[in-house]
Design a protein around this motif. Structure first.
Motif, mmCIF file in Angstrom:
data_model
loop_
_atom_site.group_PDB
_atom_site.id
_atom_site.type_symbol
_atom_site.label_atom_id
_atom_site.label_comp_id
_atom_site.label_asym_id
_atom_site.label_seq_id
_atom_site.Cartn_x
_atom_site.Cartn_y
_atom_site.Cartn_z
ATOM 1 N N LEU A 640 47.477 -66.059 36.976
ATOM 2 C CA LEU A 640 48.569 -65.198 37.430
ATOM 3 C C LEU A 640 48.017 -64.047 38.268
ATOM 4 O O LEU A 640 47.025 -63.419 37.884
ATOM 5 C CB LEU A 640 49.341 -64.630 36.240
ATOM 6 N N HIS A 641 48.688 -63.771 39.377
ATOM 7 C CA HIS A 641 48.333 -62.626 40.210
ATOM 8 C C HIS A 641 49.229 -61.460 39.807
ATOM 9 O O HIS A 641 50.424 -61.459 40.085
ATOM 10 C CB HIS A 641 48.513 -62.959 41.684
ATOM 11 N N LEU A 642 48.642 -60.467 39.162
ATOM 12 C CA LEU A 642 49.358 -59.269 38.738
ATOM 13 C C LEU A 642 48.959 -58.129 39.674
ATOM 14 O O LEU A 642 48.180 -57.257 39.323
ATOM 15 C CB LEU A 642 49.019 -58.899 37.292
ATOM 16 N N GLY A 643 49.468 -58.185 40.891
ATOM 17 C CA GLY A 643 49.007 -57.214 41.877
ATOM 18 C C GLY A 643 47.581 -57.565 42.282
ATOM 19 O O GLY A 643 47.280 -58.693 42.690
ATOM 20 N N GLN A 644 46.661 -56.608 42.130
ATOM 21 C CA GLN A 644 45.259 -56.858 42.475
ATOM 22 C C GLN A 644 44.496 -57.544 41.347
ATOM 23 O O GLN A 644 43.403 -58.059 41.560
ATOM 24 C CB GLN A 644 44.571 -55.533 42.829
ATOM 25 N N VAL A 645 45.071 -57.558 40.167
ATOM 26 C CA VAL A 645 44.407 -58.144 39.008
ATOM 27 C C VAL A 645 44.861 -59.587 38.827
ATOM 28 O O VAL A 645 46.046 -59.905 38.958
ATOM 29 C CB VAL A 645 44.713 -57.333 37.729
ATOM 30 N N GLU A 646 43.894 -60.453 38.523
ATOM 31 C CA GLU A 646 44.196 -61.845 38.225
ATOM 32 C C GLU A 646 43.898 -62.108 36.758
ATOM 33 O O GLU A 646 42.826 -61.750 36.263
ATOM 34 C CB GLU A 646 43.381 -62.795 39.095
ATOM 35 N N VAL A 647 44.852 -62.708 36.063
ATOM 36 C CA VAL A 647 44.699 -63.024 34.644
ATOM 37 C C VAL A 647 44.733 -64.535 34.477
ATOM 38 O O VAL A 647 45.655 -65.206 34.967
ATOM 39 C CB VAL A 647 45.798 -62.361 33.795
ATOM 40 N N SER A 648 43.750 -65.061 33.779
ATOM 41 C CA SER A 648 43.678 -66.492 33.494
ATOM 42 C C SER A 648 44.226 -66.727 32.090
ATOM 43 O O SER A 648 43.804 -66.079 31.131
ATOM 44 C CB SER A 648 42.236 -66.987 33.602
ATOM 45 N N LEU A 649 45.161 -67.664 31.979
ATOM 46 C CA LEU A 649 45.759 -67.967 30.682
ATOM 47 C C LEU A 649 46.140 -69.445 30.604
ATOM 48 O O LEU A 649 46.137 -70.160 31.609
ATOM 49 C CB LEU A 649 46.996 -67.085 30.436
ATOM 50 N N SER A 650 46.488 -69.885 29.407
ATOM 51 C CA SER A 650 46.946 -71.246 29.184
ATOM 52 C C SER A 650 48.206 -71.207 28.337
ATOM 53 O O SER A 650 48.368 -70.331 27.475
ATOM 54 C CB SER A 650 45.871 -72.085 28.484
ATOM 55 N N LEU A 651 49.101 -72.174 28.592
ATOM 56 C CA LEU A 651 50.367 -72.253 27.882
ATOM 57 C C LEU A 651 50.494 -73.593 27.161
ATOM 58 O O LEU A 651 50.048 -74.631 27.668
ATOM 59 C CB LEU A 651 51.545 -72.092 28.851
ATOM 60 N N LYS A 652 51.105 -73.542 26.007
ATOM 61 C CA LYS A 652 51.383 -74.750 25.231
ATOM 62 C C LYS A 652 52.719 -74.553 24.534
ATOM 63 O O LYS A 652 53.002 -73.479 24.004
ATOM 64 C CB LYS A 652 50.270 -74.991 24.201
ATOM 65 N N TYR A 653 53.536 -75.596 24.520
ATOM 66 C CA TYR A 653 54.875 -75.486 23.940
ATOM 67 C C TYR A 653 55.169 -76.677 23.052
ATOM 68 O O TYR A 653 54.956 -77.832 23.441
ATOM 69 C CB TYR A 653 55.923 -75.393 25.054
ATOM 70 N N SER A 654 55.645 -76.377 21.859
ATOM 71 C CA SER A 654 56.008 -77.415 20.900
ATOM 72 C C SER A 654 57.451 -77.208 20.469
ATOM 73 O O SER A 654 57.759 -76.296 19.701
ATOM 74 C CB SER A 654 55.080 -77.359 19.677
ATOM 75 N N PRO A 655 58.385 -78.047 20.965
ATOM 76 C CA PRO A 655 59.792 -77.883 20.575
ATOM 77 C C PRO A 655 60.034 -78.365 19.145
ATOM 78 O O PRO A 655 59.525 -79.403 18.726
ATOM 79 C CB PRO A 655 60.529 -78.756 21.591
ATOM 80 N N HIS A 656 60.799 -77.604 18.401
ATOM 81 C CA HIS A 656 61.140 -77.986 17.031
ATOM 82 C C HIS A 656 62.214 -77.040 16.514
ATOM 83 O O HIS A 656 62.379 -75.927 17.017
ATOM 84 C CB HIS A 656 59.909 -77.932 16.125
ATOM 85 N N PRO A 657 62.980 -77.459 15.497
ATOM 86 C CA PRO A 657 63.951 -76.545 14.886
ATOM 87 C C PRO A 657 63.243 -75.358 14.258
ATOM 88 O O PRO A 657 62.151 -75.484 13.705
ATOM 89 C CB PRO A 657 64.641 -77.418 13.818
ATOM 90 N N LEU A 658 63.868 -74.209 14.355
ATOM 91 C CA LEU A 658 63.241 -72.982 13.877
ATOM 92 C C LEU A 658 63.697 -72.636 12.466
ATOM 93 O O LEU A 658 64.838 -72.895 12.076
ATOM 94 C CB LEU A 658 63.565 -71.824 14.817
ATOM 95 N N GLU A 659 62.786 -72.048 11.731
ATOM 96 C CA GLU A 659 63.105 -71.547 10.399
ATOM 97 C C GLU A 659 63.717 -70.151 10.518
ATOM 98 O O GLU A 659 63.555 -69.475 11.529
ATOM 99 C CB GLU A 659 61.832 -71.487 9.551
ATOM 100 N N PRO A 660 64.424 -69.696 9.490
ATOM 101 C CA PRO A 660 64.949 -68.323 9.517
ATOM 102 C C PRO A 660 63.827 -67.317 9.690
ATOM 103 O O PRO A 660 62.684 -67.576 9.292
ATOM 104 C CB PRO A 660 65.637 -68.186 8.150
ATOM 105 N N PRO A 661 64.106 -66.180 10.297
ATOM 106 C CA PRO A 661 63.064 -65.159 10.496
ATOM 107 C C PRO A 661 62.474 -64.714 9.173
ATOM 108 O O PRO A 661 63.175 -64.559 8.176
ATOM 109 C CB PRO A 661 63.799 -64.023 11.206
ATOM 110 N N SER A 662 61.171 -64.503 9.180
ATOM 111 C CA SER A 662 60.468 -64.100 7.962
ATOM 112 C C SER A 662 60.207 -62.606 7.974
ATOM 113 O O SER A 662 59.929 -62.014 9.015
ATOM 114 C CB SER A 662 59.140 -64.859 7.844
#
Length: 887
Positions: A640-662
């Protein structure tokens, strides 16, 4: 040659003969001026708008009673009133062209003042003609509003389906205030019709034409007009929303064939048949209507005797109407009305809902940022039929305004419990809505649940924000604003900072006028509630979103920085998380995994924040659209280009039904926990506690005499241990300011309290035997190969620590810590002998020999000049090649 109705002599005119084609009886002689004007009026009004023959005849008879002297008076009057009329022309410039083509034609003509030669009876008769024309035009207008509202229910119903024509938010925008306007005019129309029916009887004359009789002064309608004008503020909301509604209609007409068919074939019943309109043309009708209100009332007042009981009420209604148009014009011209320094004009730059912190109390406020000042208002949502209002809270000039932001991420137990209770109730209401959506029997119940959900989200919006923006004025006035999002706070801060650096002198505002204009000027009409703006389809994410922050580059100078990540969606779970703060570096590394439970998420926001002298500064920010089609259970790496700063990251997504907030959304402990468990929880190979302590020692402890030999105070070490067990970011923050010996003590304590030693116990005797190998190179090769059987977190953490200790020993002339000294300190913690009686084979050694073996093994490893490179984190780019995303 004959005499005109106005008393002047004139010759027969061809216009009269032409006019006879349109049904006008030319038995009344006219002068040239009256003839031309009357012919134009009857041809345009009757042909274009279907005004009845009787109403048109009566109206033109009245018009022809006006002499040329009064026409001159009209011109003079129009010049006097030009300044007032320009209000309408400034806001709606096209009205000057179409004033005679409106359905309000018969009542929008600027009649002169009441002629003195007219008797009260004649005036009342003409007044009745005007009222009948108003009633007819109201009927036409109501049909147009009904035609506009016809598809609203169907569009709203389709918004909840998988393939909506318009989203719920778009439906709300397109039909904003239209039902209220319809109800308001329906009430006025019904009242006016009842009054006219009660006071006027229609009889058939001997010549077959209709004649009118009335009871004179008993006909009272002023209260109806006052009631209408007291609700005219509804048009303010419509006017403010008009451009947005038209934009939605135009975009959807171009993009959706279903909506295009609807928008181009709207039908309205005009009494004798149906008229075809476009959606956009019908949307313009209220705009066209409100600009004629002043003219209508002026016409009616001109035909009302001064002694009539309606006169005062109509005067007040006219005042209200002119005041409203003046306010609309002021709001539209507010950006250029006030001249500031440098030749600039006051403009509204930004507005939105924020939380105002005053005397320990939190209140949701609507904030307006103008070119030269910051205005905080209290929004009062009006009941149906009334105008929304803003009430003044405070304002601060931008000249000399100082500001700083901070984060208070630690909440009290009471606040934490309160927020958890709200989120749990929201979650349950959301589940109810899902159930109700499957059945049409529970429409009312679903509406109630949605209303409760909005109320709960408003409470959460008020009490959950942790980011503070402190404002300090040179006059000594200070205010604190709270934001739920650092990204949003930074947008406000940037906008304010840009204007303050321009050093624009503030012109003292008319606060009443400025606050009143907020309803029309506002760009944000509703608080940012996901419950009302959610797009419930396959585009939004529901499940677990993992974000691994790797590194950053592009810093102008070494800095201690951290990365803040935010997601949107329902507020059931925490929507933001931050990495720990790096050491001073041009290329900071974190390799830290952040995990979010998301429901309805569509956007990801990333900010890079630098720390210096206790002050945080946002170095760059970017927003990423989350697409469920491109995200999956395998990591996907991005830059990602955040202005002059570049940040390297990775994304992962797992769809599933959610439990009530803890309510126990706390970090898992790291001390006294197997290193494999900690590594798995953090998504790394080297635990963060090890890396952070090592980085801090290398930053400021390499020259410390006796580092790792002289320990810090027990209380400081225990405090840091507790912080690492509860909040990593808080722990790293404390680490930056703690005594360096306490930092080294925490690192030693971590290894000492591991349930299993870093080097597995089963390797103890094998390593002890390898110490007998005389050739040092052969001994090291054998010892390194033996480590290949260790779990990955153990092996990489061991290599990471060994390389650090080697760098420490390079400064032994300053810190007095040689390799042997370091091996003596760490040996007993890193390698432990097997426990007697637990089935371990091999020779049994006494405790003195155990310590010697522990020290010698670590010392041998430290002497290795070609230690394998330690891998601190897991590989996250296994699914796709690196992608670059710009802000």
């Amino acid at each position: 040659m004959s005499t005109c109705c106005c008393g002047l002599w004139c010759f027969p005119c061809m216009q009269c003969q032409t006019a006879s084609k349109f049904g006008w009886c030319c038995c009344l002689p006219l002068c040239d001026v009256c003839c031309v004007v009357s012919c134009i009026l009857r041809s345009s009004i009757r042909e274009r708008h279907g005004i009845s023959h009787v109403a048109l005849t009566s109206f033109l008879e009245f018009f022809c009673h006006v002499s040329l002297s009064f026409i001159r008076k009209v011109v003079e009057k129009q010049e006097i009133e030009a300044e007032a009329d320009v209000l309408e022309e400034d806001v709606f410039q096209e009205e000057a062209v179409s004033c005679f083509l409106s359905p309000l034609n018969s009542e929008s003509i600027d009649l002169p003042d009441t002629p003195t030669l007219c008797s009260p009876e004649e005036m009342l008769e003409r007044r009745l003609v005007v009222l009948r024309g108003i009633l007819e035009s109201e009927e036409v207008y109501l049909r147009e509003l009904e035609a506009l509202l016809m598809p609203m229910k169907a569009l709203r119903a389709s918004a909840g389906t998988s393939q909506p024509v318009l989203s719920s938010r778009q439906v709300q925008t397109v039909f904003y205030q239209v039902p209220e306007l319809r109800d308001m005019h329906q009430s006025f129309y019904s009242g006016l019709k009842a009054r006219l029916s009660a006071h006027c009887q229609t009889e058939s004359g001997p010549d077959g034409e209709r004649e009118m009789s009335h009871t004179g002064f008993e006909l009272i309608v002023g209260d109806l007009f006052l009631k209408l004008l007291n609700q005219i503020g509804l048009y303010g909301g419509f006017i403010g929303n008009y451009e947005g509604a038209v934009e939605v209609v135009r975009k959807c007409t171009q993009s959706d064939p279903r909506f295009r068919t609807l928008a181009q074939s709207m039908m309205s019943n005009n009494g004798s048949g149906k008229t075809k309109y476009t959606f956009e043309a019908l949307l313009y009708k209220p705009l066209d209507r409100v600009t004629k209100t002043t003219l209508v009332l002026r016409d009616l007042l001109n035909t009302t005797p001064v002694e009539h009981r309606d006169y005062a009420a109509l005067q007040e209604a006219l005042r209200l109407s002119r005041g409203f148009l003046s306010g609309v014009n002021e709001s539209s011209q507010c950006k250029r009305e006030v001249t500031l320094s440098h030749g600039m004009r006051r403009q509204l730059m930004r507005d939105g809902f924020v939380v105002d912190m005053s005397d320990g109390e939190r209140s949701l406020r609507h904030l307006f940022l103008y070119t030269d000042l910051l205005l905080c208002t209290r929004f009062k949502h009006a009941s149906r039929g009334k105008q929304d209002q803003y009430r003044f809270s405070w304002f601060l000039p931008l000249a000399g305004l100082k500001h700083r932001w901070s984060a208070d991420l630690e909440r009290s137990p009471d606040t934490h419990l309160r927020l958890h209770t709200i989120r749990t109730k929201m979650y349950l209401l959301r589940q109810q809505l899902w159930q109700h959506a499957k059945s049409s029997k529970y429409v009312t119940l679903a509406a109630r649940s949605r209303k409760k959900l909005e109320q709960m989200e408003l409470m959460l919006l008020t009490h959950s924000p942790v980011y503070k923006l402190e404002l300090h004025s040179p006059s000594g006035k200070n205010h604190t604003l709270l934001f739920p999002s650092l990204y949003e706070l930074e947008e406000w801060r940037e906008a304010i900072h840009k204007l303050t650096t321009d050093n624009i002198e503030t012109v003292p505002p008319d606060l009443l006028t400025l606050t009143s204009a907020c309803v029309k000027l506002r760009m944000t009409q509703q608080p940012p509630l996901h419950s009302t703006n959610a797009v419930e389809d396959e585009k939004s994410l529901c499940g677990t979103l993992s974000v691994a922050i790797h590194s950053a580059c592009g810093l102008q100078q070494p800095a201690s920085v951290y990365v803040c990540v935010e997601v949107d969606g329902y507020e059931f779970y925490d929507k933001q998380a931050q990495t720990h703060s790096s050491v001073l570096s041009l290329n900071p590394h974190w390799d830290q995994e952040l995990s979010f439970q998301v429901d309805g998420a569509q956007d990801l926001r990333v900010l890079c924040v630098g720390q210096s002298d206790g002050q945080d500064t946002v170095l760059g920010k970017a927003s990423v659209k989350l697409k469920s089609k491109t995200l999956n259970k395998r990591w996907r790496r991005q830059t990602l280009h955040l202005g002059q700063v570049e940040v390297s990251l990775s994304l992962k997504y797992s769809p599933h039904p959610l439990e009530p907030p803890s309510s126990t959304a706390r970090q898992h402990p790291v001390f006294c926990v197997p290193i494999e468990t900690v590594a798995q929880q953090e998504g790394v190979l080297v635990p963060h506690v090890v890396r952070c302590c090592v980085e801090e020692v290398e930053r400021r402890g390499m020259g410390e005499v006796g580092i790792y030999r002289i320990s810090g105070t027990t209380s400081d070490i225990n405090a840091l241990k507790a912080a690492f067990d509860s909040n990593l970011r808080e722990a790293v923050t404390r680490l930056r300011s703690a005594e360096v010996n306490a930092v080294s003590g925490v690192l030693k304590l971590y290894f000492r309290e591991l349930p299993e030693s870093l080097i597995p116990t089963e390797l103890f005797q094998s390593l002890a035997r390898m110490l007998d190998i005389q050739d040092i190179n052969s001994r090291l090769v054998s010892m390194l190969s033996l480590l290949q059987s260790c779990p990955d977190p153990n092996r990489h953490t061991f290599f990471y620590l060994l390389r650090h200790l080697q760098r420490v020993s390079e400064k032994q002339d300053v810190n007095k810590m040689s390799l042997l000294n370091l091996a003596t300190v760490f040996g007993p913690s890193l390698l432990r002998p097997p426990v007697v009686g637990l089935g371990h084979d091999g020779l049994t050694v006494d405790i003195t020999q155990e310590v010697v073996i522990q020290v010698q093994v670590v010392f041998c490893y430290l002497q290795c000049n070609n230690l394998p490179e330690a891998q601190t984190s897991l590989q996250h780019d296994t699914d796709a090649e690196d992608e670059t995303t710009h802000e």
